[in-house]
Enzyme design. Structure first.
Site, PDB file in Angstrom:
ATOM      1  CG  HIS A   2      -1.866   2.037   7.743  1.00 23.67           C
ATOM      2  ND1 HIS A   2      -2.474   1.247   6.800  1.00 23.67           N
ATOM      3  CD2 HIS A   2      -1.071   1.231   8.473  1.00 23.67           C
ATOM      4  CE1 HIS A   2      -2.059  -0.007   6.959  1.00 23.67           C
ATOM      5  NE2 HIS A   2      -1.217  -0.049   7.951  1.00 23.67           N
ATOM      6  CB  SER A  46      -3.764   4.166   1.938  1.00 28.95           C
ATOM      7  OG  SER A  46      -3.619   2.777   1.851  1.00 28.95           O
ATOM      8  CG  HIS A  98      -3.421  -8.655   5.080  1.00 27.19           C
ATOM      9  ND1 HIS A  98      -2.541  -9.243   4.195  1.00 27.19           N
ATOM     10  CD2 HIS A  98      -3.368  -7.328   4.812  1.00 27.19           C
ATOM     11  CE1 HIS A  98      -1.983  -8.311   3.436  1.00 27.19           C
ATOM     12  NE2 HIS A  98      -2.479  -7.137   3.780  1.00 27.19           N
ATOM     13  CG  HIS A 141      -1.080  -6.980  -0.682  1.00 26.20           C
ATOM     14  ND1 HIS A 141      -0.364  -5.821  -0.639  1.00 26.20           N
ATOM     15  CD2 HIS A 141      -1.751  -7.034   0.500  1.00 26.20           C
ATOM     16  CE1 HIS A 141      -0.573  -5.198   0.511  1.00 26.20           C
ATOM     17  NE2 HIS A 141      -1.406  -5.926   1.219  1.00 26.20           N
ATOM     18  CG  ASP A 193      -4.695  -4.529   3.153  1.00 22.34           C
ATOM     19  OD1 ASP A 193      -4.383  -5.187   2.146  1.00 22.34           O
ATOM     20  OD2 ASP A 193      -3.905  -4.294   4.090  1.00 22.34           O
ATOM     21  CB  SER A 245      -0.927   0.014   1.218  1.00 22.92           C
ATOM     22  OG  SER A 245      -1.876  -1.006   1.101  1.00 22.92           O
TER      23      SER A 245
HETATM   24 ZN   LIG Z   1      -2.253  -5.218   2.916  1.00 15.92          ZN
END
Ligand SMILES: [Zn+2]
Ligand SMILES: [Zn+2]
Length: 1103
Positions: free
Chosen positions: A187, A189, A353, A468, A349, A124
């Site tokens: 984070h 993004s 995960h 991913h 996401d 990301s």
């Molecule tokens: Zn991720």
């Protein structure tokens, strides 16, 4: 393949960095591939030029975007979209597949390639640098070029390596900017909007350590550096990164900082000194209050770390993403020059995960709700909304689940050991269950199955965090200049396109500096935020959980699978599954009128848009020729992997390569479900994309009023639907079919057959099902003796056995299948003699090529007893390639001045996937690309429309964190947690399942034939034939060009033939039963252009 020069950098250097991020393990870093350095991929200008070049051809016209909101679904892959919309519909007690997420209604769809400079599969951070700063970079780095290796602080300080984001561009223009996320605001993004950091993990000074004293941490940059300190709105989680480790926040959590600072106080102090109104909020009540006062600056940190998952949040104290978005828009709208806002659904996401599939879909639905809120608050006239994802995940939508089946439940089939498997499952992650006595455990028997949102779906490869995916992600756009977001492009093009539309930033602008600000927008006065108290949401949740339990009870009604031996080795057993479950669907779906109306309305809306732009008049030519290319089973991950293989065969890294048709100006996505099937087969989809009507699985050219195998019902001619090939013939054009499968196989049969059972390829199969071939003629018979097949000028493919009696052998020794004693190859020739037309039958490559110089009027070519051989296994001297077949077909058909319709199928992509032979599936995809290229060279863009799509997906995932240029057919860079390697390409099910060894996963790289085209990729669930996938497929189009406008394309699959036959340009030719004004074609005499929302009657031109 390119393999030299990788240098492993010490793993230990990374050990400390990401202990706070359990989702994203740090991969060993490699030095950059010298070929990429030679090309300049480590320099910003390389990527800027790459993104600006396509904008140069655009004429600046249309509206400009005052406001831009970019919505980012972190890890929101194409399969995630399909599954989430189905869940959304099912929560409203519908079948679900027909639903749409809010942004799926947007007029333009594109696809974005997500790889980073050093990573085949992105994280990301580098992807945020791409979609916010417009430059591809190294994995784990933010706001710096690929000249900065991960964790190299000093390199990141070089001004030449630092990048500005589109948020900074907006601020430089006097607009405002803000960020909203359900993750920590520090984070990866959201940090792409403001940070310059060689390491995404440096969220607070504690992460930085003492080796990088010169670099400031991400929270510090947000509060004290530009552009972060200018952001009017910062909403999300992550208080701990702003607070000292000795400081306890309002919810009792400690900070992480070691420098003793309180950045929340410092942020407030900064605004106070600047004499600005501001507020810091940390719970929902305070947010509601801020919504009333609308301070100039708002900082909201609602959790110590990420916001809770929506389904698990405290609904009184934690706001929804939609609520955060609304407040952000209200504050930013105070600037009359406009704003840029970044909104992230960050926890899709994280749920993936953890293999928490329900939470991943729910978070996607939350993002959809936030987009919906923004759509209501902002006008399409001046606000551009773009929705996309940063990278994919490895969740597959698998099995042959029936229409309306609980998308969170088990698939309809059982595996070869009799254990169920989930419709949604992963190729890797923590959901791994060890085998018990060598047998895959039944996950549906687990106590918390279907009760706990944190139940993990099953996986093949044990990893503490699922990885991913490397496949392309979708882009949706609405508002000014939305059409420039169609097509397939690099992810770093996105901010350049947004900036073009908004007329900000250093690149090209839509307005050439002439951008005028209109009146201050009036936001609708809304009571959303106050009205949406938590209680109703909780009620809904409880109701949903109750319904879920009921659904799972229904699932217990499972049928025994009956073996079906005749016909198709890849698709057996489906028909029995089909009858198993009754589900409620819209009865209208059984009529052709329902689908035709729906498709025509969608065509009308698009024509309306085009007509409006051109001042109400249609200009330019219609398509005289139409070629529809169909990659059977060519899913989005298949495209990504095939293009990478194509590039690697030419000694490139591969990810930057395009298949020929991926450069077409227009792209779209098609939803593939059928009337009775959540996951489609090639028969009902062929009816959809060739006849324009959705129908039941296994049936061809008939409506859903005909159940599979119901011969009687299919004899009712009112149930028959005609194909676009018939429409073309009725217009005096010619038609033909080309396939690498049998010409009687489901996909090509969609162009000419009406049959209740796709397996009835010869009369033997009809008889085997105890039906009379006189009532229900077989598919080969229909092709040779019935309209429209009998009038096809070209029929090229495999399948001689379906045409020959069982007591004869064909030229290559294959025995015929027919029991009626007929030789249909001879009968086809006799028919042509009787009609006194020239004809030829050919059965090998030499004969085919010879016809190119001396073309008969009618050409039949059958090159194999069954399907053509896989390209990699064929004898190229005797068997023609798909490109060869396509060339001869076009040579023949283009002799008709009125034009033609040609169907070309790459039929064996599907078969290779069913066998889990990924190498062959990718190679067959490349063969289809070559056929498209051959056609494009022969036909002018001026008068010929080329459309490339797929009928349905497959369950191959592109997984792991493979480095850039890593062998696409090889192993991922890391090992499973069991110490055993895993493949970049693997399947969630199929014959590639390996029995566990001592209850451990087998090491497939030790297989004797590992790496050969015959080698079978691993699969998580044992099945004799891998299943199709239920995710959307891509559509690419070129032809009858429209200057400056790439026509957007997205629809239900059955819309495509309607689009091909209507009125306008890239969408329309002038054929088809519903367009009586044929004399007016092309276009001059068309009565009027359908307006937006036109009714069916209005679509018929008056001429
Ligand atoms: Zn991720
Ligand atoms: Zn198939």
């Amino acid at each position: 393949m390119w393999r030299v020069g990788y240098v492993l950098v010490s793993l230990a250097a990374f050990a400390s960095a990401l202990e706070d991020d359990p989702y994203h393990p740090v991969m060993p870093e490699r030095s950059l591939n010298p070929a990429l350095l030679a090309r300049g991929e480590d320099v910003a200008s390389y990527w800027v030029e790459n993104a600006q070049a396509p904008l140069r051809g655009l004429k600046s016209e249309g509206k400009k975007a005052r406001n831009v909101i970019m919505f980012l679904g972190d890890g929101m892959s194409v399969p995630t979209l399909a599954a989430a919309r189905t869940l959304l519909g099912q929560r409203s007690k519908r079948t679900g597949e027909e639903s749409k997420l809010s942004f799926e209604e947007f007029p333009t769809t594109g696809l974005s390639k997500t790889y980073c400079v050093n990573a085949q599969i992105a994280d990301s951070a580098c992807s945020a640098t791409a979609y916010l700063c417009g430059v591809k970079a190294n994995q784990g780095t933010l706001g710096v070029t690929a000249a900065v290796p991960r964790r190299n602080c000093s390199a990141s300080l070089d001004p030449a390596h630092r990048l500005d984001s589109i948020a900074a561009w907006a601020l430089a223009d006097g607009r405002d900017a803000g960020i909203v996320t359900s993750a920590r605001v520090t984070h990866a993004s959201p940090a792409g909007a403001y940070a310059h950091s060689a390491e995404r993990g440096w969220e607070s000074d504690a992460d930085l350590g003492e080796d990088s004293p010169l670099c400031s941490d991400i929270a510090m940059q947000l509060v004290h550096e530009n552009p972060g300190k200018q952001f009017k709105v910062i909403l999300g989680g992550g208080r701990r990164e702003f607070l000292s480790k000795d400081f306890v926040d309002n919810e009792g959590k400690k900070g992480t900082r070691t420098d003793g600072r309180n950045l929340i106080n410092e942020w407030q102090e900064d605004k106070r000194v600047r004499n600005e109104s501001y507020a810091y909020v940390w719970n929902r009540d305070q947010l509601v209050e801020a919504n009333a006062t609308l301070p100039n600056y708002l900082l909201g940190l609602f959790e110590s770390s990420h916001l809770q998952y929506n389904l698990l949040r405290n609904i009184t104290s934690e706001p929804t993403l939609a609520e955060l978005t609304e407040v952000a828009i209200r504050i930013l709208s105070k600037n009359e020059k406009g704003f840029f806002l970044f909104v992230e659904g960050g926890r899709i996401d994280h749920a993936h995960h953890s293999n928490y599939v329900e939470l991943a879909l729910d978070e996607t639905i939350e993002l959809s709700a936030a987009v919906s809120r923004a759509s209501e608050l902002l006008s399409e006239e001046d606000s551009l909304l773009v929705v996309t994802a940063d990278h994919a995940h490895v969740m597959a939508f698998n099995g042959y689940t029936a229409r309306g089946n609980d998308v969170l439940g088990a698939s309809r089939g059982m595996d070869l050991t009799g254990a169920p498997y989930m419709t949604l499952s992963y190729t890797n992650g923590p959901g791994y269950r060890p085998a018990v006595d060598g047998i895959r455990p039944d996950v549906t028997a687990e106590e918390n199955y279907h009760r706990d949102p944190k139940w993990r779906s099953h996986v093949d490869v044990p990893l503490s965090s699922e990885t991913h995916g490397g496949d392309d992600v979708a882009v949706f756009a609405r508002g000014p200049q939305h059409h420039i977001f169609t097509g397939l492009y690099e992810q770093n093009h996105i901010p350049h396109r947004m900036a073009y539309a908004a007329c900000i930033g250093p690149g090209l602008h839509a307005c050439n500096g002439a951008f005028r600000v209109a009146n201050l927008p009036q936001l609708p006065s809304s009571v959303y935020l106050v009205a949406s108290s938590g209680a109703p949401a909780r009620d809904e949740f409880v109701k949903m959980m109750r319904r879920r339990v009921l659904l799972s009870l229904n699932l217990l009604i499972v049928l025994a699978s009956v073996q079906y031996s005749i016909g198709d080795e890849y698709h057996n057993g489906l028909r029995e599954l089909l009858r198993a479950e009754r589900f409620k669907r819209n009865e209208e779906e059984s009529s052709s009128g329902y689908w035709i109306r729906q498709a025509q309305e969608s065509v009308g809306r698009r024509a309306g848009i085009a007509g409006g732009r051109a001042g109400g008049a249609v200009t330019g030519g219609a398509a005289r020729n139409v070629v529809l290319f169909l990659g059977d089973g060519m899913s989005v991950p298949t495209l990504t992997a095939a293009r990478t293989l194509l590039g690697q065969r030419e000694s490139h890294t591969g990810e930057e390569t395009h298949l020929f048709f991926e450069d077409f100006p227009t792209s779209g996505l098609a939803k593939t479900y059928c009337v009775d099937a959540q996951v489609a087969d090639s028969a009902c989809t062929a009816t959809s994309y060739l006849c324009g009507v959705k129908t039941n699985r296994g049936t061809i050219g008939v409506t859903a009023a005909v159940e599979r195998g119901d011969c009687d019902a299919s004899t009712d001619r009112s149930s028959h639907v005609e194909s676009i090939a018939t429409w073309a013939l009725a217009d005096g054009r010619d038609a033909g079919i080309v396939t690498s499968a049998r010409v009687t196989h489901a996909s090509p049969a969609g162009a000419y057959a009406h049959v209740a059972q796709r397996d009835w390829e010869s009369d033997a199969n009809v008889r085997a099902d105890r039906h009379d071939p006189d009532s229900c003629p077989d598919i080969a018979y229909q092709l040779v003796h019935q309209h429209p097949g009998v009038d096809f000028k070209v029929i090229l493919g495999g399948g001689r056995r379906e045409f020959l009696p069982s007591n004869t052998f064909d030229e290559e020794g294959t025995q015929g299948h027919r029991l009626d004693g007929r030789n249909l190859i001879e009968e086809w020739q006799i028919d042509k003699i009787a009609r006194n037309v020239s004809y030829r039958y050919v059965w090998n490559r030499e004969q085919l090529l010879n016809t190119n110089d001396d073309l008969p009027e009618y050409l039949l070519g059958l090159f194999e007893g069954s399907h053509l051989r896989y390209n990699m296994e064929a004898d190229s001297r005797t068997e023609p390639s798909l490109a060869d077949l396509t060339e001869t077909a076009i040579r023949s058909l283009r002799r008709n001045d009125r034009g033609f319709f040609l169907f070309v199928e790459g039929g064996r992509i599907d078969h290779a996937h069913h066998e889990n032979r990924a190498t062959l599936a990718l190679d067959e995809t490349i063969e289809l690309s070559k056929a498209v290229e051959r056609a494009a060279a022969m036909l002018s863009e001026e008068d010929s429309l080329l459309v490339v799509t797929a009928d349905h997906a497959h369950v191959m995932a592109l997984n792991g964190y493979t480095h850039r240029g890593g062998d696409i057919l090889g192993v991922s860079d890391s090992l499973g947690d069991d110490g055993i390697p895993y493949m970049t390409l693997s399947y969630t099910n199929g014959p590639g399942y390996r029995d566990p060894v001592d209850d451990k996963r087998a090491d497939v790289t030790k297989d004797e034939d590992f790496g050969s085209p015959q080698w079978v990729s691993p699969a998580s669930v044992p099945l004799s034939s891998e299943t199709h996938g239920g995710d959307d497929v891509a559509v690419f189009a070129r032809g009858a060009p429209e200057p400056n406008v790439h026509r957007p394309l997205r629809a239900e699959q059955h819309s495509s033939p309607h689009g091909l036959r209507g009125l306008h340009r890239t969408w329309f030719t002038c054929i088809g039963a519903l367009v009586p004004g044929r004399a007016g074609c092309p276009l001059g005499a068309l009565g009027r252009i359908p307006r937006s929302g036109s009714r069916l009657e209005e679509l018929v031109p008056t001429s």
